[in-house]
Design a protein around this motif. Structure first.
Motif, PDB file in Angstrom:
ATOM      1  N   ASN A  80     -12.234  -6.369   3.618  1.00 38.02           N
ATOM      2  CA  ASN A  80     -12.934  -7.567   3.145  1.00 38.02           C
ATOM      3  C   ASN A  80     -13.476  -8.459   4.260  1.00 38.02           C
ATOM      4  O   ASN A  80     -14.067  -9.504   3.981  1.00 38.02           O
ATOM      5  CB  ASN A  80     -12.000  -8.391   2.248  1.00 38.02           C
ATOM      6  N   ILE A  81     -13.300  -8.056   5.507  1.00 40.74           N
ATOM      7  CA  ILE A  81     -13.771  -8.881   6.623  1.00 40.74           C
ATOM      8  C   ILE A  81     -15.276  -9.117   6.538  1.00 40.74           C
ATOM      9  O   ILE A  81     -15.762 -10.248   6.696  1.00 40.74           O
ATOM     10  CB  ILE A  81     -13.411  -8.236   7.980  1.00 40.74           C
ATOM     11  N   ASP A  82     -16.039  -8.069   6.263  1.00 38.32           N
ATOM     12  CA  ASP A  82     -17.493  -8.223   6.189  1.00 38.32           C
ATOM     13  C   ASP A  82     -17.909  -9.167   5.058  1.00 38.32           C
ATOM     14  O   ASP A  82     -18.851  -9.948   5.193  1.00 38.32           O
ATOM     15  CB  ASP A  82     -18.169  -6.862   6.011  1.00 38.32           C
ATOM     16  N   LEU A  83     -17.201  -9.082   3.920  1.00 39.93           N
ATOM     17  CA  LEU A  83     -17.504  -9.986   2.798  1.00 39.93           C
ATOM     18  C   LEU A  83     -17.229 -11.434   3.175  1.00 39.93           C
ATOM     19  O   LEU A  83     -17.985 -12.340   2.804  1.00 39.93           O
ATOM     20  CB  LEU A  83     -16.665  -9.609   1.580  1.00 39.93           C
ATOM     21  N   LEU A  84     -16.146 -11.663   3.907  1.00 38.83           N
ATOM     22  CA  LEU A  84     -15.817 -13.022   4.334  1.00 38.83           C
ATOM     23  C   LEU A  84     -16.864 -13.560   5.305  1.00 38.83           C
ATOM     24  O   LEU A  84     -17.195 -14.746   5.283  1.00 38.83           O
ATOM     25  CB  LEU A  84     -14.437 -13.047   4.998  1.00 38.83           C
ATOM     26  N   LYS A  85     -17.382 -12.688   6.150  1.00 43.56           N
ATOM     27  CA  LYS A  85     -18.405 -13.122   7.104  1.00 43.56           C
ATOM     28  C   LYS A  85     -19.736 -13.393   6.411  1.00 43.56           C
ATOM     29  O   LYS A  85     -20.447 -14.335   6.751  1.00 43.56           O
ATOM     30  CB  LYS A  85     -18.604 -12.040   8.175  1.00 43.56           C
ATOM     31  N   LYS A  86     -20.046 -12.567   5.427  1.00 44.65           N
ATOM     32  CA  LYS A  86     -21.363 -12.617   4.781  1.00 44.65           C
ATOM     33  C   LYS A  86     -21.485 -13.765   3.790  1.00 44.65           C
ATOM     34  O   LYS A  86     -22.557 -14.367   3.646  1.00 44.65           O
ATOM     35  CB  LYS A  86     -21.603 -11.279   4.073  1.00 44.65           C
ATOM     36  N   ASN A  87     -20.400 -14.075   3.075  1.00 43.60           N
ATOM     37  CA  ASN A  87     -20.466 -15.074   2.007  1.00 43.60           C
ATOM     38  C   ASN A  87     -20.067 -16.461   2.491  1.00 43.60           C
ATOM     39  O   ASN A  87     -19.287 -16.604   3.431  1.00 43.60           O
ATOM     40  CB  ASN A  87     -19.578 -14.627   0.842  1.00 43.60           C
ATOM     41  N   LYS A  88     -20.601 -17.457   1.811  1.00 43.28           N
ATOM     42  CA  LYS A  88     -20.412 -18.843   2.247  1.00 43.28           C
ATOM     43  C   LYS A  88     -19.503 -19.589   1.281  1.00 43.28           C
ATOM     44  O   LYS A  88     -19.655 -19.465   0.068  1.00 43.28           O
ATOM     45  CB  LYS A  88     -21.769 -19.534   2.363  1.00 43.28           C
ATOM     46  N   PRO A  89     -18.576 -20.379   1.822  1.00 46.02           N
ATOM     47  CA  PRO A  89     -17.567 -21.024   0.971  1.00 46.02           C
ATOM     48  C   PRO A  89     -18.020 -22.335   0.343  1.00 46.02           C
ATOM     49  O   PRO A  89     -18.919 -23.015   0.842  1.00 46.02           O
ATOM     50  CB  PRO A  89     -16.414 -21.263   1.952  1.00 46.02           C
TER      51      PRO A  89
END
Length: 418
Positions: free
Chosen positions: A237-246
């Motif tokens: 999930n590292i790439d998803l965390l980098k790609k998406n904005k909180p």
């Protein structure tokens, strides 16, 4: 085929969640894992840090086979209603097991507390404690301890102090109350505590600690991921965390305040909304005209008193914002079962056999296309569904206001397939 269900928020998904999935599957020997996951809002009265599709994808990446949504009416609710919807939906889908985490996996003691809530003489004792000056939460807490006389008081205190344990007890209570044929699989928490706010070495970090780190300006730098977040979440999930904005509570502050002001101007009574007592409504009305902070936390702290916890206040405010009214909840809960419905958020291609089995077992048609909902749902369920669409549009608008980017239109949203 054996199907194990989990009720979760995954806000965001971390290594502790992956451990629970793997351990529960090992203990139960289940063939597949399904999750009832909070949508765009979570139980403590807050927006989810990532939108529901992103979090569903995180879960599928890390071992879940299918994800169904818990709508905002219940994902923002107090523990009894949150558990009621989740358990009811697992029963509708025909799950064989439910797994949940607890700080204390003493099944007998958790079960005893569930029995007390169902069959004990709590109300008379609660009234006595309230008359002595305690608020309802503390009075209920003391009444439960009194009913469990003869047990280890310190251990009971520990159980009642943990949000995970409180939910565990509510799950057990609901299974008993409705005589559901779902077997509990309790996983003892490993690593940091629920409220731990720091990433800790060699421990499963809490979602609270991860969100805190994400809220720090500039957290997206590669060094921060390498040194901190990367240790707390599955590598998938590292790439998803980098790609998406909180998204955070602060992003909703002014929209929330304007919403309350607008309702007061129209002469609405704030006590019509879930979790909003007359005392809390008066406190909100008194403070809403004197805005003193750009911080959501500070705004809540200005409303806080010995009678209301931070979470209770935040939950009540989000009920106002999302139009969750007590009378609507009462109608939705009327009858034998709560008006749960299975809205599919995502599944794995390799688990197509599971989807076929769920369609066979489910007591309701599984909704995979939003456009089909009106033809499937009862009047009460449709009320929940339409309210959730409104809540999703609001979440999307806040996201756009913050980043200038659009999330998927709720009416055009597709199932996540991995």
């Amino acid at each position: 085929m054996k199907i194990l269900g989990i009720i979760a928020e995954y806000n965001p998904f971390h290594n502790g969640h992956k451990y629970q999935i793997e351990k529960a599957k090992e203990i139960s020997a289940a063939d597949y894992i399904i999750v009832i996951m909070s949508g765009n809002y979570v139980q403590r009265g807050a927006p989810a840090v990532f939108d529901k599709k992103t979090r569903a994808e995180m879960a599928l990446n890390a071992g879940v086979d299918a994800v169904f949504e818990m709508p905002s009416f219940f994902s923002c609710a107090s523990a009894p209603d949150f558990a009621d919807f989740g358990i009811s939906l697992l029963q509708i889908l025909g799950a064989d097991y439910i797994s949940f985490g607890a700080e204390n996996n003493d099944y007998k003691l958790l079960n005893d507390v569930a029995d007390i809530l169902l069959y004990g003489d709590l109300e008379s004792n609660i009234k006595k404690y309230i008359s002595s000056g305690l608020n309802y939460a503390k009075a209920r807490h003391n009444a439960i301890i009194k009913e469990l006389k003869g047990n280890n008081t310190e251990q009971i205190e520990s159980i009642l102090a943990s949000p995970n344990n409180i939910l565990a007890i509510e799950y057990l209570k609901n299974i008993k109350l409705k005589n559901f044929d779902i077997e509990p699989v309790i996983i003892s928490r490993c690593g940091s505590g629920y409220h731990e706010k720091e990433i800790e070495e060699n421990k499963f970090s809490s979602a609270t600690a991860i969100r805190k780190l994400m809220a720090v300006r500039g957290y997206r730098k590669e060094t921060d991921f390498t040194q901190n977040i990367i240790k707390a979440v599955p590598k998938e999930n590292i790439d998803l965390l980098k790609k998406n904005k909180p998204v955070f509570e602060d992003d909703f502050l002014f929209t929330l305040q304007r919403n309350i002001l607008d309702k007061l101007k129209r002469g609405e009574n704030l006590t019509e909304y879930c979790d909003m007592s007359e005392e809390l409504a008066n406190t909100v009305e008194k403070n809403i005209y004197e805005l003193k902070s750009r911080s959501y936390t500070d705004f809540i702290l200005n409303l806080k008193s010995k009678n209301f916890t931070y979470t209770r206040i935040s939950r009540a405010l989000f009920h106002i914002l999302l139009n969750h009214k007590k009378q609507d909840l009462k109608k939705i809960k009327s009858g034998e079962n709560i008006s749960a419905y299975p809205l599919l958020l995502g599944f794995k291609k390799e688990s197509s056999e599971l989807l076929s089995e769920l369609k066979r077992r489910s007591k309701m048609p599984i909704i995979s296309k939003i456009s089909n909902a009106k033809d499937i749902l009862s009047e009460k369920s449709l009320k929940i569904f339409e309210n959730n669409i409104y809540a999703d549009f609001l979440y999307n608008s806040i996201y756009f206001e913050k980043y200038g980017e659009s999330l998927i239109n709720p009416y055009r949203s597709n199932v996540v397939i991995l």
